[in-house]
Scaffold this motif. Structure first.
Motif, PDB file in Angstrom:
ATOM      1  N   UNK A   1      19.728 -34.828 -30.063  1.00 50.34           N
ATOM      2  CA  UNK A   1      20.052 -34.391 -28.703  1.00 50.34           C
ATOM      3  C   UNK A   1      19.066 -35.063 -27.769  1.00 50.34           C
ATOM      4  N   UNK A   2      19.081 -34.753 -26.474  1.00 55.84           N
ATOM      5  CA  UNK A   2      18.224 -35.443 -25.520  1.00 55.84           C
ATOM      6  C   UNK A   2      16.751 -35.180 -25.814  1.00 55.84           C
TER       7      UNK A   2
ATOM      8  N   UNK B   1      35.175 -38.811 -30.554  1.00 57.10           N
ATOM      9  CA  UNK B   1      33.733 -38.897 -30.435  1.00 57.10           C
ATOM     10  C   UNK B   1      33.102 -39.068 -31.805  1.00 57.10           C
ATOM     11  N   UNK B   2      32.797 -40.288 -32.176  1.00 55.78           N
ATOM     12  CA  UNK B   2      32.139 -40.572 -33.450  1.00 55.78           C
ATOM     13  C   UNK B   2      30.628 -40.442 -33.282  1.00 55.78           C
ATOM     14  N   UNK B   3      29.905 -40.360 -34.408  1.00 59.11           N
ATOM     15  CA  UNK B   3      28.452 -40.212 -34.338  1.00 59.11           C
ATOM     16  C   UNK B   3      27.738 -41.535 -34.242  1.00 59.11           C
ATOM     17  N   UNK B   4      26.411 -41.464 -34.149  1.00 58.39           N
ATOM     18  CA  UNK B   4      25.573 -42.660 -34.202  1.00 58.39           C
ATOM     19  C   UNK B   4      25.850 -43.376 -35.532  1.00 58.39           C
ATOM     20  N   UNK B   5      25.976 -44.712 -35.529  1.00 55.62           N
ATOM     21  CA  UNK B   5      26.282 -45.430 -36.769  1.00 55.62           C
ATOM     22  C   UNK B   5      25.273 -45.210 -37.895  1.00 55.62           C
ATOM     23  N   UNK B   6      24.075 -44.741 -37.574  1.00 59.60           N
ATOM     24  CA  UNK B   6      23.078 -44.460 -38.600  1.00 59.60           C
ATOM     25  C   UNK B   6      22.964 -42.970 -38.910  1.00 59.60           C
TER      26      UNK B   6
ATOM     27  N   UNK C   1      25.867 -34.580 -27.510  1.00 57.78           N
ATOM     28  CA  UNK C   1      26.799 -35.176 -26.554  1.00 57.78           C
ATOM     29  C   UNK C   1      28.240 -35.028 -27.027  1.00 57.78           C
ATOM     30  N   UNK C   2      28.470 -35.247 -28.321  1.00 52.20           N
ATOM     31  CA  UNK C   2      29.831 -35.091 -28.857  1.00 52.20           C
ATOM     32  C   UNK C   2      30.353 -33.677 -28.657  1.00 52.20           C
ATOM     33  N   UNK C   3      29.522 -32.682 -28.988  1.00 51.63           N
ATOM     34  CA  UNK C   3      29.968 -31.287 -28.874  1.00 51.63           C
ATOM     35  C   UNK C   3      30.256 -30.911 -27.426  1.00 51.63           C
TER      36      UNK C   3
ATOM     37  N   UNK D   1      33.917 -29.807 -22.914  1.00 50.71           N
ATOM     38  CA  UNK D   1      34.262 -30.094 -21.517  1.00 50.71           C
ATOM     39  C   UNK D   1      35.589 -30.834 -21.363  1.00 50.71           C
ATOM     40  N   UNK D   2      36.276 -31.078 -22.465  1.00 44.79           N
ATOM     41  CA  UNK D   2      37.577 -31.730 -22.401  1.00 44.79           C
ATOM     42  C   UNK D   2      37.534 -33.219 -22.172  1.00 44.79           C
ATOM     43  N   UNK D   3      36.358 -33.847 -22.372  1.00 44.42           N
ATOM     44  CA  UNK D   3      36.244 -35.296 -22.176  1.00 44.42           C
ATOM     45  C   UNK D   3      36.616 -36.068 -23.440  1.00 44.42           C
ATOM     46  N   UNK D   4      36.542 -35.389 -24.579  1.00 44.37           N
ATOM     47  CA  UNK D   4      36.870 -35.972 -25.872  1.00 44.37           C
ATOM     48  C   UNK D   4      37.786 -34.994 -26.600  1.00 44.37           C
ATOM     49  N   UNK D   5      38.774 -35.501 -27.327  1.00 40.34           N
ATOM     50  CA  UNK D   5      39.742 -34.626 -28.003  1.00 40.34           C
ATOM     51  C   UNK D   5      39.228 -34.083 -29.327  1.00 40.34           C
TER      52      UNK D   5
END
Length: 337
Positions: free
Chosen positions: A39-40, A145-150, A184-186, A191-195
């Motif tokens: 997270x941030x 919304x996929x995760x960080x590649x690592x 960010x994904x969650x 917030x409806x920005x990603x399905x």
């Protein structure tokens, strides 16, 4: 606790976060502790401050946290000796061990007693999507919304179980694919920005604490097999003296009520000894994923496909033998104790 400016590093995407984990100025070089970006950094720093302060006091030297906006920057920092140890996920730890001179020496112990954690696929609570099958059937119309590649739980695990096993490439199957942190994904789903997006059970517990209203907007539609607890990795070229001090601190930490209170926000109860063998199941998973991709690659000739599959099978056989040997060694050690 005093705050000092974080030293500037010549690596990309570094979030400069200034804080010192000790009130004194040590004669030795500061110990630099890498922290992956689940997270941030603004949210992570207060959780880590008290723990790093205790580490600083135990070692009698300053400890500097290293936050970055993606996992790769923490791996690269270890590769170029910009950090001394780090908290990674299993996938990023594998990269650090293979490419950055890292070595696993401990793993986290979950506060709830779980032996690890689980990857998730999430959608909005009122979404018509209720299964992986629904997602794959409608992928061309969805933002993913996929995760960080690592990331282990955000990328590797769903990449195999959800996509590779179903012969789907998430980079091309969806209307749009974004790679982001767990938080960010969650929040993007809520917030409806990603399905639909990847997530994990540890981050869900954290979200339920800090953003309960957002957590209520989520629905879990898939859960993975168990993922081993996160490893702690140091640079293999650290001095034996420093490694001994770090072992003493981590293996004993969490014995007092005060230490448990410090670990609670991190969702841990302590640390257990571990080695690079922890990564053997993750290496298997990575090879299984590669094998599925090669088997479905229509651009390869029959001979090319057969050769690549034979190579991957040989590597899998080697990993299986190493895993069996490691499990036998652990069983023998447990019996002896």
């Amino acid at each position: 606790m005093s705050f000092t400016p974080f030293r500037c590093l010549t690596l990309p995407l570094i979030a400069a976060v200034g804080l010192a984990a000790s009130p004194f100025v040590a004669a030795e070089e500061p110990l630099k502790f890498g922290i992956i970006s689940t997270e941030s950094s603004q949210n992570q720093a207060p959780l880590w401050d008290p723990f790093l302060a205790d580490l600083s006091e135990a070692l009698d030297r300053e400890v500097e946290p290293f936050f970055a906006t993606d996992y790769a920057a923490v791996i690269q920092a270890m590769r170029f000796d910009q950090i001394d140890l780090a908290w990674y996920g299993n996938k990023s730890a594998m990269e650090a061990v293979d490419r950055a001179g890292g070595e696993i020496f401990a793993q986290t112990v979950a506060a709830n007693g779980d032996p690890g954690y689980w990857s998730l696929m999430i959608t909005q609570r009122d979404s018509e999507l209720s299964s992986v099958e629904d997602v794959l059937a409608n992928a061309s119309e969805l933002v993913f919304g996929n995760g960080d590649p690592n990331s282990t739980s955000g990328f590797l695990v769903p990449g195999y179980y959800v996509f590779a096993q179903n012969g789907v490439d998430p980079a091309t199957a969806f209307k749009r694919t974004l790679n982001s942190s767990h938080e960010t994904n969650a929040l993007s789903v809520a917030n409806g920005q990603v399905d639909v997006a990847t997530f994990n059970t540890e981050s869900m517990e954290r979200l339920e604490e800090v953003h309960p209203d957002k957590a209520e907007q989520l629905k879990v539609i898939w859960q993975s097999p168990l993922i081993p607890s996160d490893p702690l990795v140091w640079r293999e070229n650290l001095s034996d003296e420093l490694k001994g001090e770090l072992r003493d601190f981590f293996y004993a930490y969490g014995e007092s009520e005060a230490e448990q209170a410090i670990l609670e926000p991190l969702q841990w109860s302590g640390f257990a000894p571990s080695t690079n063998d922890q990564l053997l199941p993750i290496r298997q998973l990575e090879l299984f994923k590669q094998r599925a991709q090669v088997a479905d690659d229509a651009s390869l000739s029959a001979d090319e496909r057969e050769a690549r599959l034979a190579e991957l099978d040989a590597r899998l056989d080697e990993l299986n033998a190493r895993l069996e040997a490691a499990e036998a060694e652990q069983a023998a050690a447990a019996q002896a104790s």
